[in-house]
Design a protein around this motif. Structure first.
Motif, PDB file in Angstrom:
ATOM      1  N   UNK A 104       0.851  -1.180   0.000  1.00  0.00           N
ATOM      2  CA  UNK A 104       0.000   0.000   0.000  1.00  0.00           C
ATOM      3  C   UNK A 104       0.894   1.239   0.000  1.00  0.00           C
ATOM      4  N   UNK A 105       0.370   2.390  -0.437  1.00  0.00           N
ATOM      5  CA  UNK A 105       1.200   3.593  -0.475  1.00  0.00           C
ATOM      6  C   UNK A 105       1.802   3.902   0.895  1.00  0.00           C
ATOM      7  N   UNK A 106       3.099   4.214   0.918  1.00  0.00           N
ATOM      8  CA  UNK A 106       3.774   4.542   2.167  1.00  0.00           C
ATOM      9  C   UNK A 106       5.242   4.805   1.928  1.00  0.00           C
ATOM     10  N   UNK A 159     -13.565  -3.103   3.708  1.00  0.00           N
ATOM     11  CA  UNK A 159     -14.078  -2.189   2.686  1.00  0.00           C
ATOM     12  C   UNK A 159     -13.486  -0.801   2.904  1.00  0.00           C
ATOM     13  N   UNK A 160     -12.171  -0.708   2.685  1.00  0.00           N
ATOM     14  CA  UNK A 160     -11.459   0.544   2.938  1.00  0.00           C
ATOM     15  C   UNK A 160     -11.096   1.291   1.659  1.00  0.00           C
ATOM     16  N   UNK A 161     -11.092   0.610   0.533  1.00  0.00           N
ATOM     17  CA  UNK A 161     -10.939   1.238  -0.783  1.00  0.00           C
ATOM     18  C   UNK A 161      -9.698   2.131  -0.893  1.00  0.00           C
ATOM     19  N   UNK A 162      -8.585   1.609  -0.408  1.00  0.00           N
ATOM     20  CA  UNK A 162      -7.319   2.298  -0.590  1.00  0.00           C
ATOM     21  C   UNK A 162      -6.540   1.578  -1.690  1.00  0.00           C
ATOM     22  N   UNK A 163      -5.550   2.256  -2.251  1.00  0.00           N
ATOM     23  CA  UNK A 163      -4.738   1.645  -3.299  1.00  0.00           C
ATOM     24  C   UNK A 163      -3.951   0.464  -2.737  1.00  0.00           C
ATOM     25  N   UNK A 164      -3.848  -0.601  -3.521  1.00  0.00           N
ATOM     26  CA  UNK A 164      -2.954  -1.698  -3.164  1.00  0.00           C
ATOM     27  C   UNK A 164      -2.509  -2.392  -4.442  1.00  0.00           C
ATOM     28  N   UNK A 165      -1.321  -2.938  -4.392  1.00  0.00           N
ATOM     29  CA  UNK A 165      -0.821  -3.772  -5.480  1.00  0.00           C
ATOM     30  C   UNK A 165      -0.412  -5.101  -4.878  1.00  0.00           C
ATOM     31  N   UNK A 166      -0.586  -6.161  -5.637  1.00  0.00           N
ATOM     32  CA  UNK A 166      -0.205  -7.492  -5.160  1.00  0.00           C
ATOM     33  C   UNK A 166       0.636  -8.175  -6.225  1.00  0.00           C
ATOM     34  N   UNK A 167       1.684  -8.839  -5.757  1.00  0.00           N
ATOM     35  CA  UNK A 167       2.480  -9.688  -6.617  1.00  0.00           C
ATOM     36  C   UNK A 167       2.506 -11.074  -5.995  1.00  0.00           C
ATOM     37  N   UNK A 168       2.510 -12.104  -6.835  1.00  0.00           N
ATOM     38  CA  UNK A 168       2.435 -13.480  -6.343  1.00  0.00           C
ATOM     39  C   UNK A 168       3.412 -14.368  -7.102  1.00  0.00           C
ATOM     40  N   UNK A 169       3.507 -15.612  -6.611  1.00  0.00           N
ATOM     41  CA  UNK A 169       4.389 -16.614  -7.224  1.00  0.00           C
ATOM     42  C   UNK A 169       5.832 -16.123  -7.327  1.00  0.00           C
ATOM     43  N   UNK A 170       6.280 -15.420  -6.290  1.00  0.00           N
ATOM     44  CA  UNK A 170       7.651 -14.913  -6.265  1.00  0.00           C
ATOM     45  C   UNK A 170       8.552 -15.859  -5.478  1.00  0.00           C
ATOM     46  N   UNK A 171       9.690 -16.216  -6.052  1.00  0.00           N
ATOM     47  CA  UNK A 171      10.673 -16.932  -5.247  1.00  0.00           C
ATOM     48  C   UNK A 171      11.390 -15.917  -4.352  1.00  0.00           C
ATOM     49  N   UNK A 231      13.553  -8.467  -4.631  1.00  0.00           N
ATOM     50  CA  UNK A 231      13.664  -7.444  -5.665  1.00  0.00           C
ATOM     51  C   UNK A 231      12.381  -6.621  -5.759  1.00  0.00           C
ATOM     52  N   UNK A 232      11.229  -7.286  -5.653  1.00  0.00           N
ATOM     53  CA  UNK A 232       9.953  -6.565  -5.696  1.00  0.00           C
ATOM     54  C   UNK A 232       9.844  -5.589  -4.534  1.00  0.00           C
ATOM     55  N   UNK A 233      10.302  -6.017  -3.364  1.00  0.00           N
ATOM     56  CA  UNK A 233      10.274  -5.113  -2.212  1.00  0.00           C
ATOM     57  C   UNK A 233      11.190  -3.918  -2.430  1.00  0.00           C
ATOM     58  N   UNK A 234      12.358  -4.156  -2.963  1.00  0.00           N
ATOM     59  CA  UNK A 234      13.291  -3.050  -3.231  1.00  0.00           C
ATOM     60  C   UNK A 234      12.690  -2.050  -4.212  1.00  0.00           C
ATOM     61  N   UNK A 235      12.094  -2.582  -5.281  1.00  0.00           N
ATOM     62  CA  UNK A 235      11.505  -1.706  -6.295  1.00  0.00           C
ATOM     63  C   UNK A 235      10.309  -0.940  -5.745  1.00  0.00           C
ATOM     64  N   UNK A 236       9.385  -1.649  -5.106  1.00  0.00           N
ATOM     65  CA  UNK A 236       8.162  -1.002  -4.628  1.00  0.00           C
ATOM     66  C   UNK A 236       8.449   0.017  -3.537  1.00  0.00           C
ATOM     67  N   UNK A 237       9.417  -0.282  -2.682  1.00  0.00           N
ATOM     68  CA  UNK A 237       9.784   0.671  -1.637  1.00  0.00           C
ATOM     69  C   UNK A 237      10.317   1.965  -2.260  1.00  0.00           C
ATOM     70  N   UNK A 266       9.459   3.193  -5.004  1.00  0.00           N
ATOM     71  CA  UNK A 266       8.368   3.874  -5.702  1.00  0.00           C
ATOM     72  C   UNK A 266       7.297   4.382  -4.733  1.00  0.00           C
ATOM     73  N   UNK A 267       7.535   4.252  -3.427  1.00  0.00           N
ATOM     74  CA  UNK A 267       6.588   4.786  -2.458  1.00  0.00           C
ATOM     75  C   UNK A 267       5.517   3.828  -2.007  1.00  0.00           C
ATOM     76  N   UNK A 268       5.849   2.540  -1.951  1.00  0.00           N
ATOM     77  CA  UNK A 268       4.911   1.531  -1.475  1.00  0.00           C
ATOM     78  C   UNK A 268       5.532   0.759  -0.317  1.00  0.00           C
ATOM     79  N   UNK A 269       4.742   0.534   0.743  1.00  0.00           N
ATOM     80  CA  UNK A 269       5.156  -0.296   1.879  1.00  0.00           C
ATOM     81  C   UNK A 269       4.421  -1.628   1.856  1.00  0.00           C
ATOM     82  N   UNK A 270       5.108  -2.672   2.288  1.00  0.00           N
ATOM     83  CA  UNK A 270       4.435  -3.970   2.425  1.00  0.00           C
ATOM     84  C   UNK A 270       3.329  -3.853   3.477  1.00  0.00           C
ATOM     85  N   UNK A 271       2.135  -4.280   3.100  1.00  0.00           N
ATOM     86  CA  UNK A 271       1.046  -4.345   4.080  1.00  0.00           C
ATOM     87  C   UNK A 271       0.990  -5.737   4.698  1.00  0.00           C
TER      88      UNK A 271
END
Length: 305
Positions: free
Chosen positions: A62-64, A269-281, A287-293, A295-300
């Motif tokens: 989520x954005x953070x 039912x909070x309707x905030x932005x979220x992105x999900x990635x799956x099937x990651x080794x 790498x996804x955490x490094x990239x998303x962080x 870009x202004x996204x925190x792991x929820x």
């Protein structure tokens, strides 16, 4: 077995110093930590090199802009050393998952752990405590005004062990530990009808194949939808449907493996932005955490696939 509950009557809301207790590991706004855990007896030796099937991961961001540190598939020593290093600098535990593997007659633990830089917040935690020690500590902490903010139960050999974190709080909270599916399902329905909403959910599988549940609820009015004991594809289909309607995944736990793997989850039912990635080794997740962080996204939240 599939169970669900849907409530949509609410308006949209964006909502060590050193301790050696019972020979197990604890921290409290820790400065130092000694590695010694008799829960790892001769029949449950922790080994650092072993061939095992690494899980794949799914995560929601989520954005953070809070700084985060993520360890994936860390050994016991690596996990404790990292916590000892980060804690005096103001980092606090946000999530922890323990993976248990049998290898050549021995048991191996690996840890997936997320810390956030939150400052000097009072926090008390335990790692790999046995059932009675955990229950006694929880009762003690609650009597002193501390509430559970993280729990991770797992089975190692013949023992059910717990990682847990408490923080000071005055909110109303109901906790249950080690409940069977039917008891947990009934309690969830009862509390939901009384205006309680999930705060934490955690499940683990016993050697006989049955599942046990740990959970916390807090009072709230946000719309909530939950599933218990769903197969991976059923959970995936439900996620896609609810995400398209603006619901946010707010809690997720997995237990079992292979064809016996099951998911328990709740959405708000909070309707905030979220992105999900799956099937990651492991490497893809890091790498996804490094990239998303960046870009202004925190792991929820995160969990095995």
């Amino acid at each position: 077995m599939r169970r669900l509950k849907l409530i949509v009557k609410a308006p949209t809301m964006v909502r060590m110093q050193k301790f050696m207790l019972c020979g197990l590991i604890a921290f409290a706004a820790a400065i130092s930590l000694t590695v010694d855990n008799p829960a790892m007896g001769a029949d449950t030796e922790i080994i650092t090199h072993c061939d095992f099937v690494s899980p794949t991961y799914q995560a929601v961001w989520r954005p953070g802009t809070t700084e985060e540190t993520l360890l994936v598939e860390a050994s016991w020593d690596e996990f404790l050393a990292k916590d000892q290093d980060l804690r005096p600098q103001g980092w606090r535990l946000h999530q922890i998952h323990t993976n248990v593997y049998n290898c050549k007659g021995r048991i191996r633990w690996t840890f997936d752990v997320l810390w956030r830089l939150e400052g000097n917040i009072d926090e008390f935690g335990i790692f790999a405590w046995k059932w009675n020690d955990f229950i006694n500590k929880n009762n003690e902490m609650r009597s002193q005004g501390w509430l559970m903010t993280l729990i991770d139960g797992f089975v190692s050999g013949n023992d059910t062990l717990f990682n847990a974190v408490w923080r000071r709080s005055t909110v109303d909270q109901i906790d249950i530990y080690g409940w069977s599916f039917n008891d947990f399902d009934n309690k969830t329905r009862e509390l939901s009808s009384q205006g309680w909403r999930f705060h934490l959910i955690d499940s683990y599988q016993l050697s006989d194949g049955s599942r046990r549940y740990n959970a916390s609820w807090r009072r709230g009015s946000v719309g909530e939808y939950w599933i218990l004991g769903w197969a991976p594809q059923d959970y995936e289909n439900q996620y896609v449907e609810l995400q398209s309607q603006g619901w946010n995944l707010a809690g997720l736990t997995a237990s079992g493996s292979g064809t016996d793997m099951r998911f328990d989850a709740f959405w708000h039912d909070t309707r905030v932005q979220e992105i999900r990635q799956k099937n990651m080794d492991r490497n893809a997740f890091l790498q996804a955490q490094k990239d998303n962080l960046s870009w202004g996204w925190n792991i929820y939240l995160f969990e095995r696939d």
